[in-house]
Design an enzyme around this catalytic site. Structure first.
Site, PDB file in Angstrom:
ATOM      1  CB  THR A   1       5.175  -8.800  -0.197  1.00  0.00           C
ATOM      2  OG1 THR A   1       4.979  -7.862  -1.253  1.00  0.00           O
ATOM      3  CG2 THR A   1       5.137  -8.086   1.140  1.00  0.00           C
TER       4      THR A   1
ATOM      5  CE  LYS B   1       4.765  -4.486   2.018  1.00  0.00           C
ATOM      6  NZ  LYS B   1       4.534  -3.182   1.359  1.00  0.00           N
TER       7      LYS B   1
ATOM      8  CG  ASP C   1       7.240  -0.841   1.199  1.00  0.00           C
ATOM      9  OD1 ASP C   1       7.337   0.314   1.682  1.00  0.00           O
ATOM     10  OD2 ASP C   1       6.280  -1.201   0.491  1.00  0.00           O
TER      11      ASP C   1
ATOM     12  CD  GLU D   1       7.915   0.492  -2.012  1.00  0.00           C
ATOM     13  OE1 GLU D   1       8.518  -0.580  -2.243  1.00  0.00           O
ATOM     14  OE2 GLU D   1       6.740   0.686  -2.346  1.00  0.00           O
TER      15      GLU D   1
ATOM     16  CG  ASP E   1       4.309   2.847  -2.782  1.00  0.00           C
ATOM     17  OD1 ASP E   1       3.554   3.261  -3.676  1.00  0.00           O
ATOM     18  OD2 ASP E   1       4.088   1.785  -2.163  1.00  0.00           O
TER      19      ASP E   1
ATOM     20  CE  LYS F   1       2.371  -0.028  -4.724  1.00  0.00           C
ATOM     21  NZ  LYS F   1       2.269   0.106  -3.258  1.00  0.00           N
TER      22      LYS F   1
ATOM     23  CB  CYS G   1      -0.274  -4.512  -7.743  1.00  0.00           C
ATOM     24  SG  CYS G   1       0.454  -6.015  -7.035  1.00  0.00           S
TER      25      CYS G   1
ATOM     26  CG  ASP H   1       6.195  -5.032  -5.401  1.00  0.00           C
ATOM     27  OD1 ASP H   1       6.127  -6.230  -5.082  1.00  0.00           O
ATOM     28  OD2 ASP H   1       5.773  -4.113  -4.685  1.00  0.00           O
TER      29      ASP H   1
HETATM   30 MG    MG Z   1       5.140   0.277  -0.900  1.00  0.00          MG
END
Ligand code: MG
Length: 365
Positions: free
Chosen positions: A135, A162, A190, A218, A243, A267, A295, A321
């Site tokens: 990330t 992100k 994401d 995402e 997600d 997840k 996760c 991921d």
């Molecule tokens: Mg996510």
């Protein structure tokens, strides 16, 4: 092998750098760890983080759900009756997916130990080496570019960027990172629910038109907005991944029925553990939909469990991921899954293969 007791501890591990998304900033992992004890002396391990903004689980709710609702049902059960135990866990109370996950992880750990086999072999086997992305937290553009280059230099070939803060800056962030690492790493964005459907289409089309190739985007829109997710999916070439919109198998079926996304992020903390993660992988595989396994901010206890699932279901879990352990300043777990930057290696130790957890603070109830 009968379950005799569940004990609780708190595990705190500082992060190398603060974890920043459109929803939150976190400086250290602070997770509930459970040890599941048995009449044979074997111990199973489970872990759950408090991710209030996504799952609603808090440290207090995780402990209460396990101690008051789940533990009374599973204590006394034979580990050999795995499917019966997972039913007891899932039916103990509504929601509380992270608490259920922690208990299921410990049960599956013991199930592997019972038959003296690593968990992934109990789940069907596979190649015990997988590769994770890392990330890149949302930040100033220069900082994100520097972090991205540093990650590529450390050997990461996929970066999860992100975004989702400010649409104009987000587009500039991604263009700058793409230019800096082009040809050396795949980019996954994401947005953590940070955009509206129209903003998402605008941002993704703008990036596509400017030549930026993304592996996927995402959760561009709010978790509950499946119509918005479908709106985006229908209008862009870039694959869209759900997600926060999908927790369990029921939501996955609805998402597939609506054709609202192209990829599903599994997840364990959303599915309530391994049994439903496997169900989702199988449902997705039947429909030709790929999955990522992800996760929360977790250490190498629960992430080890996710790695075992990823190995066993690699036919459909094509994206990994599981960067929780590599975001931590150190690995508190001496165990069967080795997290070495982008490479995750699962050993043949029974169950999850956890030998020791350093710095676990007992919680007395
Ligand atoms: Mg996510």
């Amino acid at each position: 092998m009968k379950i005799t007791d569940i004990k609780f501890g708190m595990l705190r591990v500082p992060l190398k750098t603060p974890f920043k998304t459109a929803l939150r900033t976190v400086n250290q992992v602070e997770d509930i760890v459970i040890t599941m004890h048995t009449d044979s002396g074997h111990v199973g391990y489970g872990e759950a983080p408090a991710t209030a903004v996504i799952t609603g689980d808090t440290h207090g709710s995780i402990i209460e759900a396990i101690h008051k609702f789940i533990a009374p049902r599973v204590i006394g059960q034979e580990i050999a009756n795995l499917n019966h135990i997972t039913q007891l866990i899932q039916g103990a109370l509504e929601k509380n997916s992270s608490a259920k996950a922690a208990v299921e992880i410990a049960v599956y750990d013991l199930f592997g130990q019972l038959y003296d086999a690593p968990l992934y072999k109990m789940l069907g086997g596979g190649d015990p080496v997988i590769t994770t992305d890392i990330t890149i937290s949302v930040d100033y553009i220069d900082k994100m570019v520097a972090d991205s280059i540093a990650a590529v230099d450390r050997g990461f070939e996929s970066l999860k960027i992100k975004v989702g803060k400010d649409i104009g800056v987000d587009i500039e962030r991604v263009k700058a990172i793409y230019a800096a690492v082009e040809g050396r790493a795949l980019l996954r964005l994401d947005a953590n629910q940070g955009w509206t459907a129209k903003q998402a289409v605008y941002a993704i089309q703008t990036l596509e038109d400017s030549g930026v190739r993304l592996e996927l985007v995402e959760q561009p829109v709010k978790a509950q907005d499946l119509d918005g997710m479908r709106y985006v999916t229908e209008r862009v070439h870039t694959p869209i991944m759900a997600d926060e919109s999908v927790f369990g198998p029921t939501e996955v079926i609805e998402l597939i029925r609506m054709r609202a996304a192209d990829i599903i992020n599994i997840k364990l903390m959303k599915t309530g553990g391994i049994s439903n993660a496997i169900r989702i992988a199988d449902i997705a595989a039947m429909h030709g939909i790929e999955c990522m396994i992800g996760c929360m901010l977790e250490t190498s206890i629960s992430v080890a469990a996710a790695a075992h699932v990823a190995v066993a279901k690699s036919n459909v879990i094509t994206k990994v991921d599981l960067d929780g352990p590599s975001l931590c300043a150190f690995d508190p777990v001496d165990g069967g899954v080795t997290f070495n930057e982008s490479e995750i290696t699962v050993s043949n130790a029974p169950g999850l293969g956890i030998r020791e957890i350093r710095g676990l603070e007992p919680i007395d109830l």
